[in-house]
Design a protein around this motif. Structure first.
Motif, PDB file in Angstrom:
ATOM      1  N   GLN A  54       0.713  -0.113   3.346  1.00 31.15           N
ATOM      2  CA  GLN A  54       1.033  -0.839   4.564  1.00 31.15           C
ATOM      3  C   GLN A  54       2.135  -1.857   4.328  1.00 31.15           C
ATOM      4  O   GLN A  54       2.989  -2.082   5.210  1.00 31.15           O
ATOM      5  CB  GLN A  54      -0.235  -1.517   5.129  1.00 31.15           C
ATOM      6  CG  GLN A  54      -0.740  -2.723   4.359  1.00 31.15           C
ATOM      7  CD  GLN A  54      -1.456  -2.381   3.049  1.00 31.15           C
ATOM      8  OE1 GLN A  54      -1.565  -1.221   2.660  1.00 31.15           O
ATOM      9  NE2 GLN A  54      -1.945  -3.416   2.372  1.00 31.15           N
ATOM     10  N   ILE A  55       2.178  -2.469   3.150  1.00 32.76           N
ATOM     11  CA  ILE A  55       3.252  -3.399   2.793  1.00 32.76           C
ATOM     12  C   ILE A  55       4.554  -2.630   2.635  1.00 32.76           C
ATOM     13  O   ILE A  55       5.608  -3.031   3.153  1.00 32.76           O
ATOM     14  CB  ILE A  55       2.913  -4.162   1.498  1.00 32.76           C
ATOM     15  CG1 ILE A  55       1.675  -5.050   1.689  1.00 32.76           C
ATOM     16  CG2 ILE A  55       4.110  -4.974   1.012  1.00 32.76           C
ATOM     17  CD1 ILE A  55       1.891  -6.218   2.621  1.00 32.76           C
ATOM     18  N   ASP A  97      10.070  -8.791   5.243  1.00 29.53           N
ATOM     19  CA  ASP A  97      10.100  -8.245   6.590  1.00 29.53           C
ATOM     20  C   ASP A  97      11.506  -8.363   7.169  1.00 29.53           C
ATOM     21  O   ASP A  97      12.450  -8.784   6.489  1.00 29.53           O
ATOM     22  CB  ASP A  97       9.059  -8.928   7.481  1.00 29.53           C
ATOM     23  CG  ASP A  97       9.340 -10.419   7.728  1.00 29.53           C
ATOM     24  OD1 ASP A  97      10.487 -10.871   7.493  1.00 29.53           O
ATOM     25  OD2 ASP A  97       8.410 -11.125   8.157  1.00 29.53           O
ATOM     26  N   GLU A 107      -0.278  -0.326  -1.990  1.00 26.28           N
ATOM     27  CA  GLU A 107      -0.205  -1.176  -0.809  1.00 26.28           C
ATOM     28  C   GLU A 107       0.724  -0.503   0.216  1.00 26.28           C
ATOM     29  O   GLU A 107       1.774  -1.032   0.575  1.00 26.28           O
ATOM     30  CB  GLU A 107       0.304  -2.572  -1.178  1.00 26.28           C
ATOM     31  CG  GLU A 107      -0.619  -3.322  -2.136  1.00 26.28           C
ATOM     32  CD  GLU A 107      -0.071  -4.691  -2.553  1.00 26.28           C
ATOM     33  OE1 GLU A 107       1.085  -5.002  -2.181  1.00 26.28           O
ATOM     34  OE2 GLU A 107      -0.797  -5.429  -3.225  1.00 26.28           O
ATOM     35  N   ARG A 157      -1.087  -8.782 -14.576  1.00 28.42           N
ATOM     36  CA  ARG A 157      -0.382  -9.105 -13.341  1.00 28.42           C
ATOM     37  C   ARG A 157       0.136 -10.541 -13.369  1.00 28.42           C
ATOM     38  O   ARG A 157      -0.530 -11.435 -13.898  1.00 28.42           O
ATOM     39  CB  ARG A 157      -1.294  -8.894 -12.133  1.00 28.42           C
ATOM     40  CG  ARG A 157      -1.766  -7.454 -12.005  1.00 28.42           C
ATOM     41  CD  ARG A 157      -2.565  -7.212 -10.746  1.00 28.42           C
ATOM     42  NE  ARG A 157      -2.987  -5.807 -10.681  1.00 28.42           N
ATOM     43  CZ  ARG A 157      -3.460  -5.228  -9.592  1.00 28.42           C
ATOM     44  NH1 ARG A 157      -3.569  -5.916  -8.459  1.00 28.42           N
ATOM     45  NH2 ARG A 157      -3.817  -3.948  -9.606  1.00 28.42           N
ATOM     46  N   ALA A 178       8.684 -13.029   2.924  1.00 30.01           N
ATOM     47  CA  ALA A 178       7.940 -12.210   1.971  1.00 30.01           C
ATOM     48  C   ALA A 178       6.643 -11.698   2.586  1.00 30.01           C
ATOM     49  O   ALA A 178       5.882 -12.456   3.202  1.00 30.01           O
ATOM     50  CB  ALA A 178       7.641 -13.017   0.712  1.00 30.01           C
ATOM     51  N   LEU A 179       6.386 -10.412   2.416  1.00 30.55           N
ATOM     52  CA  LEU A 179       5.160  -9.778   2.898  1.00 30.55           C
ATOM     53  C   LEU A 179       4.018  -9.907   1.895  1.00 30.55           C
ATOM     54  O   LEU A 179       2.862  -9.683   2.250  1.00 30.55           O
ATOM     55  CB  LEU A 179       5.421  -8.304   3.183  1.00 30.55           C
ATOM     56  CG  LEU A 179       6.375  -8.009   4.342  1.00 30.55           C
ATOM     57  CD1 LEU A 179       6.761  -6.540   4.360  1.00 30.55           C
ATOM     58  CD2 LEU A 179       5.744  -8.424   5.662  1.00 30.55           C
ATOM     59  N   ARG A 180       4.351 -10.198   0.664  1.00 35.31           N
ATOM     60  CA  ARG A 180       3.370 -10.378  -0.403  1.00 35.31           C
ATOM     61  C   ARG A 180       4.028 -11.213  -1.477  1.00 35.31           C
ATOM     62  O   ARG A 180       5.254 -11.377  -1.478  1.00 35.31           O
ATOM     63  CB  ARG A 180       2.911  -9.030  -0.986  1.00 35.31           C
ATOM     64  CG  ARG A 180       4.029  -8.305  -1.715  1.00 35.31           C
ATOM     65  CD  ARG A 180       3.661  -7.107  -2.536  1.00 35.31           C
ATOM     66  NE  ARG A 180       2.352  -7.035  -3.116  1.00 35.31           N
ATOM     67  CZ  ARG A 180       1.980  -7.685  -4.228  1.00 35.31           C
ATOM     68  NH1 ARG A 180       2.850  -8.507  -4.853  1.00 35.31           N
ATOM     69  NH2 ARG A 180       0.778  -7.527  -4.700  1.00 35.31           N
ATOM     70  N   PRO A 181       3.262 -11.779  -2.413  1.00 36.40           N
ATOM     71  CA  PRO A 181       3.887 -12.497  -3.523  1.00 36.40           C
ATOM     72  C   PRO A 181       4.822 -11.586  -4.319  1.00 36.40           C
ATOM     73  O   PRO A 181       4.627 -10.364  -4.380  1.00 36.40           O
ATOM     74  CB  PRO A 181       2.696 -12.953  -4.373  1.00 36.40           C
ATOM     75  CG  PRO A 181       1.541 -12.972  -3.424  1.00 36.40           C
ATOM     76  CD  PRO A 181       1.787 -11.848  -2.461  1.00 36.40           C
ATOM     77  N   ILE A 185       3.859  -0.410  -5.295  1.00 36.21           N
ATOM     78  CA  ILE A 185       3.596  -0.933  -3.947  1.00 36.21           C
ATOM     79  C   ILE A 185       3.355   0.216  -2.977  1.00 36.21           C
ATOM     80  O   ILE A 185       2.421   0.178  -2.165  1.00 36.21           O
ATOM     81  CB  ILE A 185       4.768  -1.816  -3.469  1.00 36.21           C
ATOM     82  CG1 ILE A 185       4.889  -3.081  -4.344  1.00 36.21           C
ATOM     83  CG2 ILE A 185       4.570  -2.227  -2.007  1.00 36.21           C
ATOM     84  CD1 ILE A 185       6.129  -3.908  -4.058  1.00 36.21           C
ATOM     85  N   ASP A 209       5.347 -17.049  -5.495  1.00 35.05           N
ATOM     86  CA  ASP A 209       5.673 -17.131  -4.080  1.00 35.05           C
ATOM     87  C   ASP A 209       7.178 -17.347  -3.938  1.00 35.05           C
ATOM     88  O   ASP A 209       7.695 -18.369  -4.396  1.00 35.05           O
ATOM     89  CB  ASP A 209       4.916 -18.297  -3.447  1.00 35.05           C
ATOM     90  CG  ASP A 209       5.142 -18.399  -1.947  1.00 35.05           C
ATOM     91  OD1 ASP A 209       6.024 -17.703  -1.410  1.00 35.05           O
ATOM     92  OD2 ASP A 209       4.432 -19.206  -1.312  1.00 35.05           O
ATOM     93  N   GLU A 251       2.436 -13.087 -10.553  1.00 40.04           N
ATOM     94  CA  GLU A 251       3.085 -13.162  -9.250  1.00 40.04           C
ATOM     95  C   GLU A 251       3.533 -14.590  -8.950  1.00 40.04           C
ATOM     96  O   GLU A 251       2.943 -15.562  -9.441  1.00 40.04           O
ATOM     97  CB  GLU A 251       2.128 -12.698  -8.150  1.00 40.04           C
ATOM     98  CG  GLU A 251       1.677 -11.254  -8.303  1.00 40.04           C
ATOM     99  CD  GLU A 251       0.760 -10.786  -7.179  1.00 40.04           C
ATOM    100  OE1 GLU A 251       0.651  -9.570  -6.973  1.00 40.04           O
ATOM    101  OE2 GLU A 251       0.142 -11.655  -6.515  1.00 40.04           O
TER     102      GLU A 251
END
Length: 497
Positions: A148-149, A88, A146, A42, A93-96, A142, A46, A44
């Motif tokens: 919900q993301i 969103d 994830e 992984r 960003a909702l996640r990295p 995703i 920001d 990631e």
């Protein structure tokens, strides 16, 4: 005088540059950002770090250039591909971001390939690949892991699209990126709707930006907030750039049918331009309307190239002197006294698309020294490039010259080895900063200074050196190349089952 601001958003940093209409770089500034690594391959970042890096680097480059900010007409960006972001409704960003080197989505890539959907016809004539690096496998990951993301995401896009959204407020998709990595096909109806439906991923279509913007087209002008952050007029145009390697191809001056770009760094990429669609096993593409409308682009790649040189440096415990090794290796005959290197240290991208293949150094004796291994690595990478070019030629795409950019151009020996192993002349442009030069060409086009990419290249991309293949060395390499080609079937690992 017209001026343009560019950004090269790479894996480790973003570099902003200011160019004039002649293609001269007036100033440059780089800002690093962090990559966070995790188990399961992984990686990631920001997305806010990308934006902060661009603002800070741009302000610094503009200040150092001495150019009045009011004279900057347009901005264009070259960014990494396959760096997927979920945003969103406000563009946050909702996640990295799951960046290109993150391959957690291996199972999802296999699921996409297993559909045998028509959208896969572009690469390898329908035989794949589908990489875990690409958009659809990552979006599917995703959704699966994830949810919900995924459900909250108003937009799922990439680095390039995030930046242009932040600059203009426009929700857009970069045409060259989605053609290369999202299975979008200008020839076959556009979006790969049947593929995502087959994966149970149909909701992704509404999360992708609806507006597709071709290379060099104006996306919009700066928002008030972006103009204030950058210290620029709101009238500055934001012009569609794209994938760093693709924009780098333009920066090398490669856009006409028959031309071929070799972009070097930790890996090698081969981009060939044709006047017709070619789909064949062992090559990716052809991608329609790239690098310009009515043209097609074929892609090849070697996963490990400059990274193998870096590996040798680690083995030498920091004692590797590249200048000395180049001098010593240049004194050796082709073949490095019997050594052959298979360049699959991280698998093979093309033409075999075999992630399980591994590197090899064959023919070692106690007489071999570091310069022998150093030269054999460069030769093995040269043979890997030739194999890709041969595969393209067998499919009907033959190039008469290679134009090279990137890290390998720092070594005249390595460039000459590429010429000798391929049996083709190799041209080196004056600037090694292909993605930034290419972005400057696109910005100038969008600002209305050039009617075509060809015109922009003619005005802004400067030639420098040319390496001709040497007949004696090329003949010697023909024999060694045959032995290189025999290594893969001989060393191929048996597959379970």
């Amino acid at each position: 005088m017209a001026y343009f601001l560019t950004a090269d958003g790479g894996t480790e940093s973003l570099r902003a540059r200011v160019y004039d209409l002649s293609g001269t770089c007036l100033a440059s500034a780089a800002i690093p950002y962090e990559t966070r690594f995790g188990a399961g391959a992984r990686a990631e970042q920001d997305p806010e770090d990308w934006w902060r890096a661009f603002v800070n680097a741009a302000r610094k480059a503009i200040a150092e250039s001495g150019v009045d900010a009011r004279a900057i007409e347009a901005i264009s960006l070259a960014t990494t591909s396959c760096s997927v972001v979920a945003l969103d409704g406000q563009g946050n960003a909702l996640r990295p971001a799951i960046i290109w080197m993150d391959v957690r989505a291996g199972e999802e890539a296999e699921a996409a390939l297993a559909t045998e959907d028509a959208a896969l016809r572009v690469n390898g004539a329908g035989h794949g690949p589908v990489s875990a690096e690409w958009m659809i496998p990552k979006a599917l990951w995703i959704q699966r892991h994830e949810p919900q993301i995924f459900d909250r995401a108003a937009t799922i896009c990439e680095y390039q699209d995030f930046m242009t959204l932040r600059l203009t407020g426009e929700r857009t998709a970069c045409f060259n990126n989605i053609s290369l990595r999202w299975h979008y096909s200008a020839e076959h109806g556009g979006w790969p709707l049947s593929l995502i439906e087959a994966l149970g991923l149909g909701a992704l279509r509404d999360k992708w930006p609806a507006r597709v913007v071709p290379t060099a087209e104006v996306i919009g002008t700066l928002t008030t907030a972006a103009a204030r952050a950058l210290g620029l007029p709101a009238s500055v145009k934001v012009v569609q750039g794209g994938v760093d390697a693709f924009v780098g191809m333009i920066g090398l001056g490669v856009a006409r049918p028959g031309q071929l770009a070799l972009i070097t760094g930790s890996s090698h990429l081969q981009y060939a331009v044709t006047d017709r669609p070619i789909h064949a096993a062992g090559i990716w593409g052809a991608y329609a309307d790239l690098p310009a409308a009515g043209r097609y682009m074929l892609e090849g790649g070697q996963t490990s190239t400059g990274s193998i040189i870096a590996w040798l440096g680690r083995l030498m415990n920091g004692t590797m002197d590249l200048d000395a090794l180049n001098r010593l290796a240049a004194g050796l005959e082709p073949g490095a006294d019997g050594l052959i290197v298979q360049d699959h240290f991280q698998g093979n991208r093309t033409p075999y698309t075999d992630p399980l293949s591994r590197g090899a150094i064959v023919g070692l004796t106690l007489a071999h020294e570091p310069q022998h291994i150093f030269r054999a690595i460069m030769e093995g990478i040269g043979f890997g490039t030739r194999l890709i070019l041969d595969t393209m030629a067998e499919a009907g795409c033959r190039s008469e010259e290679i134009t090279i950019g990137g890290g390998a151009t720092a070594s005249d020996l390595w460039v000459q080895i590429h010429a000798d192993t391929a049996g083709l002349p190799v041209a080196v442009p004056a600037s090694r900063d292909g993605p930034s030069v290419g972005a400057a060409v696109l910005a100038a086009m969008g600002a209305g200074h050039f009617a075509s990419i060809d015109d922009g290249i003619a005005a802004m991309v400067k030639p420098d050196r040319r390496f001709e293949p040497r007949p004696r060395e090329a003949a010697l390499y023909d024999d060694i190349y045959a032995r290189y080609r025999a290594l893969y079937p001989a060393l191929k690992a048996p597959r379970a089952g």
